[in-house]
Design an enzyme around this catalytic site. Structure first.
Site, short mmCIF file in Angstrom:
data_model
loop_
_atom_site.label_atom_id
_atom_site.label_comp_id
_atom_site.label_asym_id
_atom_site.label_seq_id
_atom_site.Cartn_x
_atom_site.Cartn_y
_atom_site.Cartn_z
N GLU A 165 1.10 16.01 -10.79
CA GLU A 165 1.53 14.73 -10.24
C GLU A 165 1.15 14.67 -8.76
O GLU A 165 1.10 15.68 -8.06
CB GLU A 165 3.04 14.56 -10.43
CG GLU A 165 3.36 14.30 -11.89
CD GLU A 165 4.85 14.19 -12.18
OE1 GLU A 165 5.61 13.78 -11.30
OE2 GLU A 165 5.23 14.55 -13.31
N LYS A 220 -1.84 26.42 -22.42
CA LYS A 220 -1.12 25.47 -21.55
C LYS A 220 0.13 26.14 -20.97
O LYS A 220 0.38 26.08 -19.76
CB LYS A 220 -0.75 24.22 -22.34
CG LYS A 220 0.12 23.25 -21.60
CD LYS A 220 -0.56 22.66 -20.37
CE LYS A 220 0.45 22.09 -19.41
NZ LYS A 220 -0.11 21.59 -18.18
N CYS A 276 7.63 20.39 -15.27
CA CYS A 276 6.88 21.29 -16.16
C CYS A 276 7.18 22.78 -16.01
O CYS A 276 7.46 23.46 -17.01
CB CYS A 276 5.39 21.07 -15.97
SG CYS A 276 4.88 19.44 -16.53
N GLN A 278 9.50 24.97 -14.88
CA GLN A 278 10.70 25.63 -15.41
C GLN A 278 10.79 25.45 -16.93
O GLN A 278 11.01 26.40 -17.67
CB GLN A 278 11.93 25.06 -14.72
CG GLN A 278 13.20 25.63 -15.31
CD GLN A 278 14.40 25.34 -14.44
OE1 GLN A 278 14.37 25.57 -13.24
NE2 GLN A 278 15.45 24.86 -15.03
P1 NAD Z 1 7.76 11.13 -19.69
O1 NAD Z 1 9.18 11.36 -19.97
O2 NAD Z 1 7.34 10.55 -18.37
O3 NAD Z 1 7.16 10.14 -20.81
C1 NAD Z 1 7.34 10.32 -22.18
C2 NAD Z 1 7.45 8.93 -22.82
O4 NAD Z 1 7.41 9.09 -24.25
C3 NAD Z 1 8.73 8.17 -22.51
O5 NAD Z 1 8.42 6.94 -21.88
C4 NAD Z 1 9.39 7.97 -23.89
O6 NAD Z 1 10.05 6.70 -24.00
C5 NAD Z 1 8.19 8.03 -24.79
N1 NAD Z 1 8.48 8.30 -26.20
C6 NAD Z 1 9.33 9.20 -26.75
N2 NAD Z 1 9.24 9.16 -28.10
C7 NAD Z 1 8.32 8.22 -28.41
C8 NAD Z 1 7.78 7.74 -29.62
N3 NAD Z 1 8.16 8.22 -30.80
N4 NAD Z 1 6.85 6.76 -29.58
C9 NAD Z 1 6.43 6.26 -28.40
N5 NAD Z 1 6.90 6.70 -27.21
C10 NAD Z 1 7.84 7.66 -27.21
O7 NAD Z 1 7.01 12.50 -19.94
P2 NAD Z 1 5.67 13.04 -19.24
O8 NAD Z 1 5.98 13.59 -17.89
O9 NAD Z 1 4.60 12.02 -19.38
O10 NAD Z 1 5.34 14.28 -20.17
C11 NAD Z 1 4.86 14.10 -21.48
C12 NAD Z 1 4.39 15.45 -22.01
O11 NAD Z 1 3.29 15.92 -21.23
C13 NAD Z 1 5.45 16.56 -21.94
O12 NAD Z 1 5.29 17.38 -23.05
C14 NAD Z 1 5.08 17.31 -20.67
O13 NAD Z 1 5.48 18.66 -20.71
C15 NAD Z 1 3.57 17.21 -20.67
N6 NAD Z 1 2.95 17.29 -19.35
C16 NAD Z 1 3.51 16.66 -18.28
C17 NAD Z 1 2.88 16.69 -17.04
C18 NAD Z 1 3.46 16.01 -15.83
O14 NAD Z 1 2.96 16.18 -14.75
N7 NAD Z 1 4.49 15.20 -15.97
C19 NAD Z 1 1.67 17.38 -16.89
C20 NAD Z 1 1.10 18.01 -18.01
C21 NAD Z 1 1.77 17.95 -19.23
C1 UDX Z 2 2.11 21.41 -12.66
C2 UDX Z 2 0.73 22.03 -12.86
O1 UDX Z 2 0.12 22.23 -11.58
C3 UDX Z 2 -0.14 21.13 -13.72
O2 UDX Z 2 -1.38 21.77 -13.98
C4 UDX Z 2 0.59 20.88 -15.02
O3 UDX Z 2 -0.19 20.02 -15.84
C5 UDX Z 2 1.95 20.27 -14.77
O4 UDX Z 2 2.71 21.15 -13.92
P1 UDX Z 2 3.12 19.51 -11.10
O5 UDX Z 2 4.41 20.09 -11.50
O6 UDX Z 2 2.91 18.05 -11.25
O7 UDX Z 2 1.93 20.20 -11.93
O8 UDX Z 2 2.81 19.86 -9.56
P2 UDX Z 2 2.35 21.20 -8.81
O9 UDX Z 2 1.37 20.81 -7.78
O10 UDX Z 2 1.95 22.26 -9.73
O11 UDX Z 2 3.67 21.63 -8.04
C6 UDX Z 2 4.81 22.11 -8.73
C7 UDX Z 2 5.84 22.58 -7.72
O12 UDX Z 2 5.42 23.77 -7.07
C8 UDX Z 2 6.14 21.57 -6.62
O13 UDX Z 2 7.52 21.57 -6.33
C9 UDX Z 2 5.36 22.12 -5.45
O14 UDX Z 2 5.85 21.71 -4.20
C10 UDX Z 2 5.51 23.61 -5.66
N1 UDX Z 2 4.46 24.42 -5.03
C11 UDX Z 2 3.16 24.27 -5.40
C12 UDX Z 2 4.81 25.38 -4.08
O15 UDX Z 2 5.98 25.55 -3.74
N2 UDX Z 2 3.82 26.16 -3.53
C13 UDX Z 2 2.51 26.03 -3.88
O16 UDX Z 2 1.68 26.78 -3.34
C14 UDX Z 2 2.18 25.05 -4.85
#
Ligand code: NAD
Ligand code: UDX
Length: 465
Positions: A165, A220, A276, A278
């Site tokens: 993010e 992953k 993610c 934790q």
């Molecule tokens: P999120 O909570 O932002 O979004 C998930 C969405 O799915 C919600 O809007 C929810 O309403 C919807 N949903 C649930 N059940 C549904 C269904 N049956 N049909 C349609 N929609 C439905 O979650 P996120 O952060 O986008 O994460 C999604 C997945 O991707 C998780 O498994 C997460 O671990 C993984 N992921 C997240 C990130 C990240 O940075 N947030 C990065 C890599 C992977």
């Molecule tokens: C992470 C992974 O980087 C990404 O590849 C995966 O798809 C989702 O989880 P995200 O959690 O969005 O992404 O952000 P990231 O930049 O990884 O930071 C995670 C946390 O670690 C933040 O709180 C950040 O501030 C902290 N962080 C990161 C540190 O404290 N030190 C660092 O050197 C890097």
């Protein structure tokens, strides 16, 4: 499998939204529909104020929305039309039942699989984009097969998402690699090829790697575990630095210049947050325990434990420096998001720190450029955080700018590394604070010498000042 012309994504969240926006941008001939159960979320995606803040996202959505990118609650239609369906729903940690507090809750993934099975009238490639336990694809395939209509067949692929993010658009456009896992059969290979043909629009072929399904799912979890492990490692050393007089930034630089180690993800901090790290490590720990690999489980659990220690160490440091009591003192927390350039607060260290200071009787002021007031109160009054939501409402005030948040405060605590916090006029801030005035820099982003020359008492991570 014929050419993919229509894609649907179940889940319009932090992953589904940006990922499909970039696919729509790069594949103008493909219709992409992002579908979600939440009417509110879809309405936001269709409005001028998107539900998530992500640099560059607005521009991509504006370019594609209504052209070949659609956000919809009509999940049935989206599934019926699509040849390829991403499952990008949330996979939170279970909060009840077997594996509570550790295992991933797959109820939304299962729900999505059942929706597909009940709706589909022709062949579908189902792509697991959510982060899931190893072998989750097997459960999805079982649900699909058990409800299969005559003449409909499925291929299930794993295609985990690695975006972070705050940099999601850049990460998607310039991905280090795209990982696709699939069945080792001719049908499986055809499905992998169909998904490759989408990424081929902008990702060089050598950066698209294909594996078996279980390797992809495990990779992953492994990638997130490795990244978080680096942060916990440097954070553990930050405690040694504070006790000895070494400087963790110097140590990180010296260590990171070894090309075998590399310099990224060695920034000591108040602790990692986000939805993610934790969750995914707890999931890995749970899987290892279920496989009776107890030493492996204990090894990865330490990454989480060290993160908890870091957050608690920093909170204790604040209280101790303020003459061992913050009762009745005004303390300003700068930053509530878990990192800069996002409005996401999931597992943000700010929640832990604010909560500790509230429990100690402090009067807490919070400012974050992108987090809404309602979100801050929702996080701090959540039953998993506090048993006294009234105390939170009484002792927390959210501000709209950093200067008014700091006015009259005894201490400032920097929890998120927003660029604007480095550029504040600290002279002006100091004039209007209680004295002695303290700054606790939990992100190591401020000029400590300059702050001390103004008159601040400064404390940070991994360095004695
Ligand atoms: P999120 O909570 O932002 O979004 C998930 C969405 O799915 C919600 O809007 C929810 O309403 C919807 N949903 C649930 N059940 C549904 C269904 N049956 N049909 C349609 N929609 C439905 O979650 P996120 O952060 O986008 O994460 C999604 C997945 O991707 C998780 O498994 C997460 O671990 C993984 N992921 C997240 C990130 C990240 O940075 N947030 C990065 C890599 C992977
Ligand atoms: C992470 C992974 O980087 C990404 O590849 C995966 O798809 C989702 O989880 P995200 O959690 O969005 O992404 O952000 P990231 O930049 O990884 O930071 C995670 C946390 O670690 C933040 O709180 C950040 O501030 C902290 N962080 C990161 C540190 O404290 N030190 C660092 O050197 C890097």
């Amino acid at each position: 499998m014929a050419k993919i012309t229509n894609i649907c994504c179940l889940g319009a969240g932090y992953v589904g939204g940006p990922t499909c926006s970039v696919i729509a941008l790069k594949c103008p001939e493909v219709k992409v529909t992002v579908a979600d159960l939440s009417k509110e979320r879809i309405a936001q995606w269709n409005s001028d104020k998107l539900p998530i803040y992500e640099p560059g996202l607005d521009k991509v959505v504006k370019t594609c929305r209504g052209r070949n990118l659609f956000f919809s609650t009509d999940i049935t239609k989206a599934i019926l039309e699509a040849e390829l369906i991403f499952i990008s729903v949330n996979t939170p940690t279970k909060i009840v039942g077997n594996g509570k507090g550790r295992a991933a809750d797959l109820k939304y993934v299962e729900g999505a699989a059942r929706l597909i099975a009940n709706t589909a009238q022709n062949d579908k490639i189902v792509v697991e984009k959510s982060t899931v336990p190893v072998k989750a694809a097997e459960s999805i395939a079982n649900i699909l097969k058990a409800n299969q209509k005559p003449g409909v067949s499925y291929q299930v692929l794993s295609n985990p998402e690695f975006l972070a993010e705050g940099t999601a658009i850049d990460d998607l456009l310039n991905a280090d690699r795209v990982l696709i896992g699939g069945e080792e059969s001719s049908e499986g290979r055809k499905a992998i090829e169909a998904l490759c043909s989408i990424y081929d629009h902008w990702i060089p072929r050598e950066n698209i790697i294909t594996t078996n399904t279980w390797s992809s799912e495990l990779s992953k979890l492994a990638a997130n575990a490795f990244l978080a492990q680096r942060i916990s490692s440097i954070n553990s050393l930050s405690a040694v630095c504070e006790a000895t007089g070494a400087d963790v930034s110097e140590v990180a630089r010296a260590v990171g210049l070894d090309s075998r180690i590399g310099s990224k993800f060695l920034q000591a901090s108040v602790g990692f947050g986000g939805s993610c790290f934790q969750k995914d490590i707890l999931n890995l720990v749970y899987i290892c325990e279920c496989l009776n690999l107890l030493e492996v489980a204990a090894y990865w659990q330490q990454v989480i434990d060290m993160n908890e220690y870091q957050k608690s160490r920093f909170s204790i440091k604040i209280v101790e420096a303020l003459f061992n009591t913050v009762s009745g003192k005004n303390i300003c927390i700068l930053g509530f998001a878990f990192k800069k350039n996002t409005g996401d607060t999931r597992e943000s260290p700010s929640i832990f720190i604010a909560n500790t200071l509230i429990q100690e009787g402090g009067s807490i002021r919070i400012y974050d450029p992108k987090v809404e007031e309602d979100q801050i109160f929702e996080d701090l009054t959540h039953p998993s955080i506090t048993h006294s939501p009234e105390l939170v409402r009484k002792n927390v005030t959210v501000y709209q700018d950093a200067y008014s948040a700091c006015e009259g405060c005894h201490a400032i605590v920097v929890c998120t590394e927003w660029d604007e916090f480095t550029n504040l006029d600290y002279d002006q801030i100091y004039q209007k604070m209680m004295k002695p005035a303290y700054i606790f820099d939990g992100r190591k982003i401020l000029n400590h010498q300059q702050l001390m020359s103004i008159g601040f008492h400064v404390q940070t991570i991994g360095k004695r000042i």
